[in-house]
Design a protein around this motif. Sequence first.
Motif, mmCIF file in Angstrom:
data_model
loop_
_atom_site.group_PDB
_atom_site.id
_atom_site.type_symbol
_atom_site.label_atom_id
_atom_site.label_comp_id
_atom_site.label_asym_id
_atom_site.label_seq_id
_atom_site.Cartn_x
_atom_site.Cartn_y
_atom_site.Cartn_z
ATOM 1 N N ALA A 260 0.832 -1.213 0.000
ATOM 2 C CA ALA A 260 0.000 0.000 0.000
ATOM 3 C C ALA A 260 0.865 1.262 0.000
ATOM 4 O O ALA A 260 0.577 2.231 -0.701
ATOM 5 C CB ALA A 260 -0.918 -0.014 1.230
ATOM 6 N N LEU A 261 1.936 1.237 0.794
ATOM 7 C CA LEU A 261 2.828 2.408 0.847
ATOM 8 C C LEU A 261 3.455 2.672 -0.510
ATOM 9 O O LEU A 261 3.540 3.807 -0.956
ATOM 10 C CB LEU A 261 3.959 2.146 1.852
ATOM 11 C CG LEU A 261 3.684 2.399 3.317
ATOM 12 C CD1 LEU A 261 4.906 1.992 4.133
ATOM 13 C CD2 LEU A 261 3.369 3.874 3.573
ATOM 14 N N ARG A 262 3.873 1.584 -1.151
ATOM 15 C CA ARG A 262 4.501 1.732 -2.462
ATOM 16 C C ARG A 262 3.524 2.427 -3.421
ATOM 17 O O ARG A 262 3.883 3.404 -4.074
ATOM 18 C CB ARG A 262 4.903 0.361 -3.000
ATOM 19 C CG ARG A 262 5.404 0.415 -4.424
ATOM 20 C CD ARG A 262 5.547 -0.982 -4.989
ATOM 21 N NE ARG A 262 6.930 -1.273 -5.281
ATOM 22 C CZ ARG A 262 7.426 -2.475 -5.431
ATOM 23 N NH1 ARG A 262 6.665 -3.535 -5.259
ATOM 24 N NH2 ARG A 262 8.687 -2.651 -5.744
ATOM 25 N N GLN A 263 2.272 1.922 -3.435
ATOM 26 C CA GLN A 263 1.268 2.513 -4.338
ATOM 27 C C GLN A 263 1.038 3.980 -4.015
ATOM 28 O O GLN A 263 1.010 4.833 -4.894
ATOM 29 C CB GLN A 263 -0.052 1.760 -4.246
ATOM 30 C CG GLN A 263 -0.038 0.514 -5.125
ATOM 31 C CD GLN A 263 -1.212 -0.405 -4.828
ATOM 32 O OE1 GLN A 263 -2.006 -0.133 -3.941
ATOM 33 N NE2 GLN A 263 -1.303 -1.492 -5.569
ATOM 34 N N LYS A 264 0.913 4.255 -2.704
ATOM 35 C CA LYS A 264 0.629 5.631 -2.268
ATOM 36 C C LYS A 264 1.711 6.595 -2.782
ATOM 37 O O LYS A 264 1.413 7.635 -3.354
ATOM 38 C CB LYS A 264 0.558 5.670 -0.742
ATOM 39 C CG LYS A 264 0.398 7.044 -0.154
ATOM 40 C CD LYS A 264 0.208 6.964 1.352
ATOM 41 C CE LYS A 264 1.125 7.923 2.068
ATOM 42 N NZ LYS A 264 1.096 7.825 3.504
ATOM 43 N N TYR A 265 2.970 6.218 -2.579
ATOM 44 C CA TYR A 265 4.047 7.137 -2.976
ATOM 45 C C TYR A 265 4.222 7.172 -4.490
ATOM 46 O O TYR A 265 4.577 8.214 -5.047
ATOM 47 C CB TYR A 265 5.351 6.766 -2.274
ATOM 48 C CG TYR A 265 5.321 7.119 -0.802
ATOM 49 C CD1 TYR A 265 5.225 8.448 -0.406
ATOM 50 C CD2 TYR A 265 5.379 6.133 0.183
ATOM 51 C CE1 TYR A 265 5.177 8.797 0.945
ATOM 52 C CE2 TYR A 265 5.334 6.465 1.527
ATOM 53 C CZ TYR A 265 5.238 7.798 1.908
ATOM 54 O OH TYR A 265 5.191 8.147 3.227
ATOM 55 N N GLU A 266 3.959 6.043 -5.150
ATOM 56 C CA GLU A 266 4.104 6.054 -6.616
ATOM 57 C C GLU A 266 3.056 6.954 -7.266
ATOM 58 O O GLU A 266 3.355 7.640 -8.239
ATOM 59 C CB GLU A 266 4.055 4.628 -7.174
ATOM 60 C CG GLU A 266 5.412 3.946 -7.018
ATOM 61 C CD GLU A 266 5.447 2.501 -7.468
ATOM 62 O OE1 GLU A 266 6.558 1.974 -7.552
ATOM 63 O OE2 GLU A 266 4.367 1.917 -7.722
ATOM 64 N N THR A 267 1.835 6.939 -6.699
ATOM 65 C CA THR A 267 0.817 7.823 -7.279
ATOM 66 C C THR A 267 1.193 9.296 -7.063
ATOM 67 O O THR A 267 0.735 10.173 -7.775
ATOM 68 C CB THR A 267 -0.596 7.571 -6.698
ATOM 69 O OG1 THR A 267 -0.484 7.572 -5.286
ATOM 70 C CG2 THR A 267 -1.199 6.276 -7.175
ATOM 71 N N ARG A 268 2.050 9.559 -6.097
ATOM 72 C CA ARG A 268 2.531 10.943 -5.900
ATOM 73 C C ARG A 268 3.730 11.248 -6.802
ATOM 74 O O ARG A 268 4.385 12.272 -6.650
ATOM 75 C CB ARG A 268 2.962 11.156 -4.453
ATOM 76 C CG ARG A 268 1.816 11.146 -3.487
ATOM 77 C CD ARG A 268 2.355 11.473 -2.100
ATOM 78 N NE ARG A 268 1.345 11.284 -1.096
ATOM 79 C CZ ARG A 268 1.591 11.339 0.203
ATOM 80 N NH1 ARG A 268 2.801 11.575 0.636
ATOM 81 N NH2 ARG A 268 0.621 11.144 1.075
#
Length: 341
Positions: A260-268
């Motif tokens: 989830a963290l990976r997705q969150k930061y990648e979308t940023r």
Amino acid sequence: MSKKKLARGTLLLKNDVASINYAARIIRRGGTVAFPTETVYGLGASALDPAAIEKVFQAKGRPTDNPLIVHIENSAALASVASFVPDMAYLLAEHFWPGPLSLVLLKSDFIPPAVCAGLSTVAVRVPDNHIALDLIRASAVPIAAPSANRSGRPSPTSWKHVLKDLAGSIDAVIRSPGCVIGVESTVLDLTSHDPVILRPGGVTREELEQVLNRKVAVAGASSDSETPLSPGTKYRHYTPEVPLILVTGSGVKVLKVVKALRQKYETRGLKIAVLEASLTAARFGRPADVKALASGLYGSLRSLENSGVDLIIAAAVKPRGIGMAVMNRLYKAADRVIKVC
Ligand code: AMP
Ligand code: MG
């Protein structure tokens, strides 16, 4: 010896007999030589020469209150380094030397105060690497050697890591593979009634308990306000140039949060690297996976910081066996720890 190669003034040596003898001459004359051990690369200098020891602290930018580990050829040399050697030290030496166990003992007068940062004790070990042992033998002095990195950086597990941090600041580096364990030695204090692990490392608590047939305490393990008995443990360590987030908690949940963290930061729009070996070790928890994580830990952190990522995410493993040393390093390397309940 063949024609000399230099990297910004630091001599690059092969690992043949002539080169090791040359390195030993540098040590005897008060110089500094980085050499492989089974744990990480060490930055060696004569443990009997205060001026040479000063060069080690200078090159690393190491705080002068953080003592060095003295490397000796075998347990027979203990008597010259330590003023008192308890039976327990010989028992442990018999089982674990050569190997990644440093014993803290009362120091002898032969060892200058600078090596031990003014303490009355000295940490000593026999490395399990034939190049390191040949170098100690050829130098004919005990070799004081901290890890061969700039202070605070991930420890070096290859000569290239050493050059990245210290080229131009040290006299020579011996080029060789060899740092198979990948995390530093276990530092075990034997100066009080009960043995205490001051820093977890390559020899595990479980292995020590089996040989000693008793429980072995770990300094700071029982409280949040860690009492840093080993001076080095109070400093920030092992930090890559890129921020690191450590996710701790129980297995499956940790994996979900990492994803989830990976997705969150990648979308940023950030470029994220996950320490893959930590995911494998967290998912399966097999001893071989945790060993592989330890072995590649510093190399992975160093290659990820060079890969253009903005953030590294690591998953926690169980602090058992070599996992205790891995978690100790990850906690210190992390900018942020996310605890999953
Ligand atoms: P390094 O060689 O960089 O892996 O660091 C050596 C570690 O051993 C540091 O954490 C030191 O504080 C610790 N150490 C070395 N000598 C002593 C000693 N005499 N007493 C307690 N800890 C020590
Ligand atoms: Mg170190």
